[in-house]
Design a protein around this motif. Sequence first.
Motif, PDB file in Angstrom:
ATOM      1  N   LEU A  32      -1.533  -9.388  -9.182  1.00  0.00           N
ATOM      2  CA  LEU A  32      -0.643  -9.203  -8.037  1.00  0.00           C
ATOM      3  C   LEU A  32      -0.756  -7.800  -7.466  1.00  0.00           C
ATOM      4  O   LEU A  32      -0.668  -7.599  -6.256  1.00  0.00           O
ATOM      5  CB  LEU A  32       0.811  -9.461  -8.437  1.00  0.00           C
ATOM      6  CG  LEU A  32       1.213 -10.901  -8.750  1.00  0.00           C
ATOM      7  CD1 LEU A  32       2.660 -10.936  -9.209  1.00  0.00           C
ATOM      8  CD2 LEU A  32       1.021 -11.797  -7.522  1.00  0.00           C
ATOM      9  N   GLY A  33      -0.939  -6.796  -8.345  1.00  0.00           N
ATOM     10  CA  GLY A  33      -1.037  -5.435  -7.849  1.00  0.00           C
ATOM     11  C   GLY A  33      -1.127  -4.425  -8.969  1.00  0.00           C
ATOM     12  O   GLY A  33      -1.041  -4.754 -10.156  1.00  0.00           O
ATOM     13  N   LEU A  34      -1.303  -3.164  -8.568  1.00  0.00           N
ATOM     14  CA  LEU A  34      -1.414  -2.038  -9.484  1.00  0.00           C
ATOM     15  C   LEU A  34      -0.302  -1.037  -9.196  1.00  0.00           C
ATOM     16  O   LEU A  34       0.093  -0.854  -8.038  1.00  0.00           O
ATOM     17  CB  LEU A  34      -2.760  -1.331  -9.312  1.00  0.00           C
ATOM     18  CG  LEU A  34      -4.028  -2.170  -9.461  1.00  0.00           C
ATOM     19  CD1 LEU A  34      -5.243  -1.344  -9.056  1.00  0.00           C
ATOM     20  CD2 LEU A  34      -4.171  -2.680 -10.884  1.00  0.00           C
ATOM     21  N   ARG A  35       0.170  -0.366 -10.265  1.00  0.00           N
ATOM     22  CA  ARG A  35       1.143   0.709 -10.106  1.00  0.00           C
ATOM     23  C   ARG A  35       0.747   1.866 -11.004  1.00  0.00           C
ATOM     24  O   ARG A  35       0.197   1.661 -12.090  1.00  0.00           O
ATOM     25  CB  ARG A  35       2.564   0.228 -10.443  1.00  0.00           C
ATOM     26  CG  ARG A  35       3.107  -0.764  -9.423  1.00  0.00           C
ATOM     27  CD  ARG A  35       4.606  -0.989  -9.572  1.00  0.00           C
ATOM     28  NE  ARG A  35       5.105  -1.877  -8.525  1.00  0.00           N
ATOM     29  CZ  ARG A  35       5.456  -1.470  -7.308  1.00  0.00           C
ATOM     30  NH1 ARG A  35       5.386  -0.177  -7.019  1.00  0.00           N
ATOM     31  NH2 ARG A  35       5.881  -2.315  -6.404  1.00  0.00           N
ATOM     32  N   ASP A  85      -6.160   3.616   2.613  1.00  0.00           N
ATOM     33  CA  ASP A  85      -6.077   4.768   3.508  1.00  0.00           C
ATOM     34  C   ASP A  85      -5.455   5.968   2.814  1.00  0.00           C
ATOM     35  O   ASP A  85      -5.349   6.011   1.583  1.00  0.00           O
ATOM     36  CB  ASP A  85      -5.312   4.406   4.785  1.00  0.00           C
ATOM     37  CG  ASP A  85      -3.906   3.876   4.504  1.00  0.00           C
ATOM     38  OD1 ASP A  85      -3.335   4.207   3.443  1.00  0.00           O
ATOM     39  OD2 ASP A  85      -3.365   3.136   5.355  1.00  0.00           O
ATOM     40  N   ALA A  86      -5.030   6.950   3.591  1.00  0.00           N
ATOM     41  CA  ALA A  86      -4.559   8.229   3.054  1.00  0.00           C
ATOM     42  C   ALA A  86      -3.258   8.116   2.266  1.00  0.00           C
ATOM     43  O   ALA A  86      -2.845   9.088   1.628  1.00  0.00           O
ATOM     44  CB  ALA A  86      -4.390   9.236   4.194  1.00  0.00           C
ATOM     45  N   ARG A  87      -2.612   6.974   2.297  1.00  0.00           N
ATOM     46  CA  ARG A  87      -1.427   6.800   1.466  1.00  0.00           C
ATOM     47  C   ARG A  87      -1.790   6.744  -0.017  1.00  0.00           C
ATOM     48  O   ARG A  87      -0.953   6.999  -0.879  1.00  0.00           O
ATOM     49  CB  ARG A  87      -0.681   5.525   1.873  1.00  0.00           C
ATOM     50  CG  ARG A  87       0.025   5.607   3.212  1.00  0.00           C
ATOM     51  CD  ARG A  87       0.563   4.262   3.642  1.00  0.00           C
ATOM     52  NE  ARG A  87      -0.515   3.359   4.074  1.00  0.00           N
ATOM     53  CZ  ARG A  87      -0.319   2.117   4.519  1.00  0.00           C
ATOM     54  NH1 ARG A  87       0.908   1.630   4.546  1.00  0.00           N
ATOM     55  NH2 ARG A  87      -1.333   1.377   4.926  1.00  0.00           N
ATOM     56  N   LEU A  88      -3.017   6.399  -0.317  1.00  0.00           N
ATOM     57  CA  LEU A  88      -3.474   6.238  -1.702  1.00  0.00           C
ATOM     58  C   LEU A  88      -4.069   7.537  -2.235  1.00  0.00           C
ATOM     59  O   LEU A  88      -4.553   8.369  -1.458  1.00  0.00           O
ATOM     60  CB  LEU A  88      -4.533   5.131  -1.775  1.00  0.00           C
ATOM     61  CG  LEU A  88      -4.093   3.737  -1.333  1.00  0.00           C
ATOM     62  CD1 LEU A  88      -5.296   2.813  -1.299  1.00  0.00           C
ATOM     63  CD2 LEU A  88      -3.023   3.195  -2.268  1.00  0.00           C
ATOM     64  N   PRO A  89      -4.082   7.723  -3.554  1.00  0.00           N
ATOM     65  CA  PRO A  89      -4.773   8.880  -4.121  1.00  0.00           C
ATOM     66  C   PRO A  89      -6.250   8.877  -3.737  1.00  0.00           C
ATOM     67  O   PRO A  89      -6.853   7.817  -3.536  1.00  0.00           O
ATOM     68  CB  PRO A  89      -4.602   8.674  -5.633  1.00  0.00           C
ATOM     69  CG  PRO A  89      -3.391   7.820  -5.777  1.00  0.00           C
ATOM     70  CD  PRO A  89      -3.404   6.917  -4.576  1.00  0.00           C
ATOM     71  N   GLU A  90      -6.827  10.054  -3.659  1.00  0.00           N
ATOM     72  CA  GLU A  90      -8.215  10.189  -3.223  1.00  0.00           C
ATOM     73  C   GLU A  90      -9.167   9.335  -4.050  1.00  0.00           C
ATOM     74  O   GLU A  90     -10.082   8.701  -3.506  1.00  0.00           O
ATOM     75  CB  GLU A  90      -8.648  11.652  -3.307  1.00  0.00           C
ATOM     76  CG  GLU A  90     -10.095  11.885  -2.902  1.00  0.00           C
ATOM     77  CD  GLU A  90     -10.516  13.335  -3.021  1.00  0.00           C
ATOM     78  OE1 GLU A  90     -11.712  13.618  -2.880  1.00  0.00           O
ATOM     79  OE2 GLU A  90      -9.641  14.187  -3.269  1.00  0.00           O
ATOM     80  N   VAL A  91      -8.975   9.291  -5.354  1.00  0.00           N
ATOM     81  CA  VAL A  91      -9.916   8.572  -6.209  1.00  0.00           C
ATOM     82  C   VAL A  91      -9.975   7.092  -5.854  1.00  0.00           C
ATOM     83  O   VAL A  91     -11.056   6.496  -5.820  1.00  0.00           O
ATOM     84  CB  VAL A  91      -9.557   8.780  -7.701  1.00  0.00           C
ATOM     85  CG1 VAL A  91      -8.185   8.213  -8.049  1.00  0.00           C
ATOM     86  CG2 VAL A  91     -10.631   8.177  -8.595  1.00  0.00           C
ATOM     87  N   LEU A  92      -8.850   6.496  -5.564  1.00  0.00           N
ATOM     88  CA  LEU A  92      -8.823   5.072  -5.240  1.00  0.00           C
ATOM     89  C   LEU A  92      -9.304   4.816  -3.818  1.00  0.00           C
ATOM     90  O   LEU A  92     -10.032   3.853  -3.545  1.00  0.00           O
ATOM     91  CB  LEU A  92      -7.403   4.534  -5.437  1.00  0.00           C
ATOM     92  CG  LEU A  92      -7.220   3.026  -5.543  1.00  0.00           C
ATOM     93  CD1 LEU A  92      -8.137   2.434  -6.604  1.00  0.00           C
ATOM     94  CD2 LEU A  92      -5.772   2.711  -5.891  1.00  0.00           C
ATOM     95  N   ARG A  93      -8.917   5.693  -2.903  1.00  0.00           N
ATOM     96  CA  ARG A  93      -9.340   5.553  -1.502  1.00  0.00           C
ATOM     97  C   ARG A  93     -10.861   5.664  -1.379  1.00  0.00           C
ATOM     98  O   ARG A  93     -11.501   4.866  -0.695  1.00  0.00           O
ATOM     99  CB  ARG A  93      -8.647   6.622  -0.670  1.00  0.00           C
ATOM    100  CG  ARG A  93      -8.948   6.525   0.821  1.00  0.00           C
ATOM    101  CD  ARG A  93      -8.118   7.536   1.586  1.00  0.00           C
ATOM    102  NE  ARG A  93      -8.560   8.913   1.379  1.00  0.00           N
ATOM    103  CZ  ARG A  93      -7.878   9.829   0.696  1.00  0.00           C
ATOM    104  NH1 ARG A  93      -6.732   9.528   0.117  1.00  0.00           N
ATOM    105  NH2 ARG A  93      -8.343  11.066   0.567  1.00  0.00           N
ATOM    106  N   ILE A 101       0.876  -1.180   0.000  1.00  0.00           N
ATOM    107  CA  ILE A 101       0.000   0.000   0.000  1.00  0.00           C
ATOM    108  C   ILE A 101       0.907   1.222   0.000  1.00  0.00           C
ATOM    109  O   ILE A 101       1.683   1.422   0.925  1.00  0.00           O
ATOM    110  CB  ILE A 101      -0.921   0.059   1.228  1.00  0.00           C
ATOM    111  CG1 ILE A 101      -1.706  -1.233   1.421  1.00  0.00           C
ATOM    112  CG2 ILE A 101      -1.890   1.238   1.094  1.00  0.00           C
ATOM    113  CD1 ILE A 101      -2.570  -1.222   2.684  1.00  0.00           C
ATOM    114  N   GLY A 102       0.803   2.044  -1.052  1.00  0.00           N
ATOM    115  CA  GLY A 102       1.679   3.211  -1.129  1.00  0.00           C
ATOM    116  C   GLY A 102       1.112   4.291  -2.017  1.00  0.00           C
ATOM    117  O   GLY A 102       0.033   4.159  -2.592  1.00  0.00           O
ATOM    118  N   ARG A 103       1.870   5.346  -2.145  1.00  0.00           N
ATOM    119  CA  ARG A 103       1.444   6.506  -2.935  1.00  0.00           C
ATOM    120  C   ARG A 103       1.264   6.160  -4.404  1.00  0.00           C
ATOM    121  O   ARG A 103       0.458   6.771  -5.106  1.00  0.00           O
ATOM    122  CB  ARG A 103       2.487   7.610  -2.769  1.00  0.00           C
ATOM    123  CG  ARG A 103       2.129   8.941  -3.407  1.00  0.00           C
ATOM    124  CD  ARG A 103       3.062  10.015  -2.901  1.00  0.00           C
ATOM    125  NE  ARG A 103       2.828  11.299  -3.575  1.00  0.00           N
ATOM    126  CZ  ARG A 103       3.569  11.750  -4.578  1.00  0.00           C
ATOM    127  NH1 ARG A 103       4.597  11.032  -5.016  1.00  0.00           N
ATOM    128  NH2 ARG A 103       3.300  12.921  -5.141  1.00  0.00           N
TER     129      ARG A 103
END
Length: 240
Positions: free
Chosen positions: A141-144, A69-77, A54-56
């Motif tokens: 596995l994940g998104l970037r 949480d707040a580590r993510l951009p607003e749109v995704l959070r 979980i990161g920026r």
Amino acid sequence: MLLRLPTSLSEAQQCLAEGAVPVGGATLVWALWQRDGFPEQAMSLRCLPEANVIGREALGAAVLLHQADARLPEVLRRAASTVGTGAVRRTATVGGNIVGSTLRCLLPAALALNARATVLDRDGSYETDLAEVVSKRHLLLGLRWQAPVTSGYHKAAAEPGGPPPLVVATAVHAGSDGRHHLTVAVRDGYEVVSGTTPCHTGSEQALHSLDRTDLGALPSTARDAVRREVTGVLARSAGS
């Protein structure tokens, strides 16, 4: 049913090779398994480090929706915070929502971020686009993505048990030339469409350009929502 919990990519590959069925929080498949029978073995990525980031600029597929949480951009959070009930969000995973769900509530947000997906198959992991992930139902596995200048998310009110509510996801990105461009993704019914345009000349020109993308075919109510969201996110980006 044997639940396997790989802790490395090579171990996860081995599980796939041996026929383990990938499962996230099982919020979508449990009832089907009870009706049709359980697989001999399933595989969860909840112990795989690569799937729990979980990161920026990254989000793992095994992350539970309530952990956004707040580590993510607003749109995704905000997209994650509106999925189902609190009980569902404490169980459902990012990967399950994007790949396993027919609603794919996180997909518009990921598209607005121009996110790329990392997937895993028996030959290893590789990067691809979200359209391929959805159409071929890859093991995610994940998104970037690159962190946006600003972003926004709108989900219309909906009646329980009714059609999927309209979703408009927006994100403003800084280009290599210093100019901003805007990506908008809309879920209308079960379909998701998106479009990208330069936005340094203002909201009216951006909206005019978006009308020449797939977004131009949306019904008037959806286009009205797009207008409101685009105007708002560009106003915020001007102060960023």
